[in-house]
Write an enzyme that holds these catalytic residues in place. Structure first.
Site, mmCIF file in Angstrom:
data_model
loop_
_atom_site.group_PDB
_atom_site.id
_atom_site.type_symbol
_atom_site.label_atom_id
_atom_site.label_comp_id
_atom_site.label_asym_id
_atom_site.label_seq_id
_atom_site.Cartn_x
_atom_site.Cartn_y
_atom_site.Cartn_z
ATOM 1 N N TYR A 209 42.104 8.735 22.158
ATOM 2 C CA TYR A 209 42.719 9.778 21.018
ATOM 3 C C TYR A 209 41.916 10.984 20.965
ATOM 4 O O TYR A 209 41.089 10.987 20.161
ATOM 5 C CB TYR A 209 42.793 9.081 19.654
ATOM 6 C CG TYR A 209 43.659 7.750 19.624
ATOM 7 C CD1 TYR A 209 44.612 7.450 20.629
ATOM 8 C CD2 TYR A 209 43.761 6.716 18.635
ATOM 9 C CE1 TYR A 209 45.353 6.422 20.495
ATOM 10 C CE2 TYR A 209 44.418 5.676 18.368
ATOM 11 C CZ TYR A 209 45.285 5.441 19.673
ATOM 12 O OH TYR A 209 45.712 4.427 19.630
ATOM 13 N N PRO B 149 54.956 1.822 12.533
ATOM 14 C CA PRO B 149 55.751 1.052 11.661
ATOM 15 C C PRO B 149 56.886 2.005 10.681
ATOM 16 O O PRO B 149 57.584 1.114 10.195
ATOM 17 C CB PRO B 149 54.574 0.730 10.710
ATOM 18 C CG PRO B 149 53.515 2.040 10.874
ATOM 19 C CD PRO B 149 53.525 2.256 12.343
ATOM 20 N N GLY C 93 59.804 5.161 10.796
ATOM 21 C CA GLY C 93 60.394 5.987 11.720
ATOM 22 C C GLY C 93 61.452 5.350 12.435
ATOM 23 O O GLY C 93 61.423 4.113 12.945
ATOM 24 N N GLY C 94 62.498 6.155 13.241
ATOM 25 C CA GLY C 94 63.422 5.729 14.079
ATOM 26 C C GLY C 94 64.684 4.844 13.457
ATOM 27 O O GLY C 94 65.102 4.176 14.082
ATOM 28 N N PRO D 54 71.179 5.030 11.120
ATOM 29 C CA PRO D 54 71.707 5.565 10.036
ATOM 30 C C PRO D 54 72.180 4.780 8.784
ATOM 31 O O PRO D 54 71.810 5.037 7.670
ATOM 32 C CB PRO D 54 73.308 6.148 10.560
ATOM 33 C CG PRO D 54 72.849 6.248 11.893
ATOM 34 C CD PRO D 54 71.758 5.453 12.505
ATOM 35 N N LEU D 55 72.598 3.489 9.231
ATOM 36 C CA LEU D 55 72.804 2.325 8.008
ATOM 37 C C LEU D 55 71.588 2.077 7.436
ATOM 38 O O LEU D 55 71.471 1.986 6.054
ATOM 39 C CB LEU D 55 73.528 1.232 8.520
ATOM 40 C CG LEU D 55 73.956 0.266 7.200
ATOM 41 C CD1 LEU D 55 74.915 1.005 6.448
ATOM 42 C CD2 LEU D 55 74.698 -0.915 8.106
#
Length: 349
Positions: A123, A279, A281-282, A285-286
């Protein structure tokens, strides 16, 4: 919501609104025949501590939000909500906070009771390295701070050009160099947990056995305390367990991406921590619609609901949400105080 702590005949009562400590009452317990004396101090989470209230930050603060524990590797007690340092650097892509803010986020995380920090020598971008930030902010490290890093295959993708020396990070030489680089940049003699990260693309070229045995040799040299695995399949997990004790599995998993459901359960049954990356995000829609409704009912944020669901999903799940924002850090820690109802869970599941 109130928290209290007894210290040398004094009761400290913290009054919280959602995740923010609004006031701290210091009540001196009287001796017989004497009246109690009460003082009230306003305290904002982002205000610098004053000499007389430094004791308020960690004993009170938001540590109640991370009071669920897990014995990582069987002997390292960690709060279930930790912190992932990747976003402090903008690696491999994306924005990052300025250095002052990055250091403040690390300080604040520890003040709030976080004692599990996930990082890697990987990182690093444009001269900003997560390990060096951690060392500058926190070294000498608190006795209970557990630092977890990773070596092995880097994130691969069409938009990420890996240097030639890093394209084969699973070789014995590169694994050793990775461990030594993490030790050097963190200022450690031994790393608490090292995750062996397997590759993203062709999984047939490097089976888990050879690189895992390399890490075991480095453990035997005293450079590593515990070994974990990352970005692995169920079969690689099973193979790894036949070779060595595994402290944790770090894989992609969240409310919308649940292919690892059987692996989460297998880890729980074996007493192995499961640490989901990405953990939040992504969301489909439902799912997003349900999250919005549940967040509104609880006066919470969508990420808080998503994190609370993970904590509810299985007791062996440890969270390492990353952020370069003090506000978001507070919210992430606050997810530990959110209790989802059976109705909430039915909607989300």
């Amino acid at each position: 919501m109130g928290l209290y702590e007894m210290t040398r005949g004094t009761v400290h009562l913290a009054v919280l609104h959602r995740t923010e400590v609004m006031y701290v009452y210091k009540l001196h317990v009287p001796t017989p025949g004497r009246r109690a004396v009460q003082n009230k101090y306003p305290l904002h989470p982002f205000s610098p501590p004053r000499p007389h209230d430094h004791y308020l930050l960690r004993p009170l603060g938001l540590t109640v939000m991370t009071d669920q524990r897990w014995a990582l590797g069987g002997d390292l007690s960690v709060a279930r909500i930790g912190y992932g340092a990747m976003k402090l650097t903008g690696w491999p892509r994306g924005g990052r906070p300025d250095r002052e803010t990055a250091l403040a986020v690390l300080h604040r995380a520890v003040e709030l009771g976080v004692n599990h920090i996930d990082t890697s020598n990987y990182y690093s971008r444009d001269g900003v390295a997560a390990n060096e930030l951690i060392r500058e902010a926190l070294h000498p490290y608190p006795d209970d701070l557990v630092i977890v890093t990773k070596v092995g295959a880097l994130v691969e993708g069409a938009d990420i050009a890996l240097p030639a020396a890093e394209q084969n990070g699973l070789t014995p030489g590169n694994l050793r160099r990775g461990i030594e680089a993490n030790l050097r940049s963190l200022g450690l003699d031994r790393i608490d947990v090292v995750n062996l990260r397997m590759g993203d693309l062709d999984r047939t070229q490097t089976p888990v056995k050879a690189p895992l045995e390399t890490l075991l040799a480095l453990r035997d040299e005293g450079l590593i305390r515990h070994v974990g695995i990352s970005n692995v399949t169920a079969s690689e997990f099973a193979e790894a367990r036949e070779i060595a004790p595994i402290a944790c599995v770090q894989n992609l998993y969240n409310l919308s991406q649940r292919d690892d459901d059987p692996l989460v359960d297998a880890c729980a049954q074996a007493g192995i921590a499961y640490v989901p990356y990405f953990p939040v995000g992504g969301f489909k829609p439902l799912t997003a619609q349900h999250l919005d409704a549940i967040a509104a009912r609880h006066n919470a944020t969508v990420p808080q609901v998503a994190l609370a669901w993970l904590l509810t999903r299985s007791p062996n799940i440890l969270l390492i949400p990353g952020t370069g924002s003090l506000d978001h850090l507070e919210q992430n820690i606050g997810a530990g105080a959110l209790t989802l109802t059976p109705e909430d869970l039915a909607q989300l599941n």
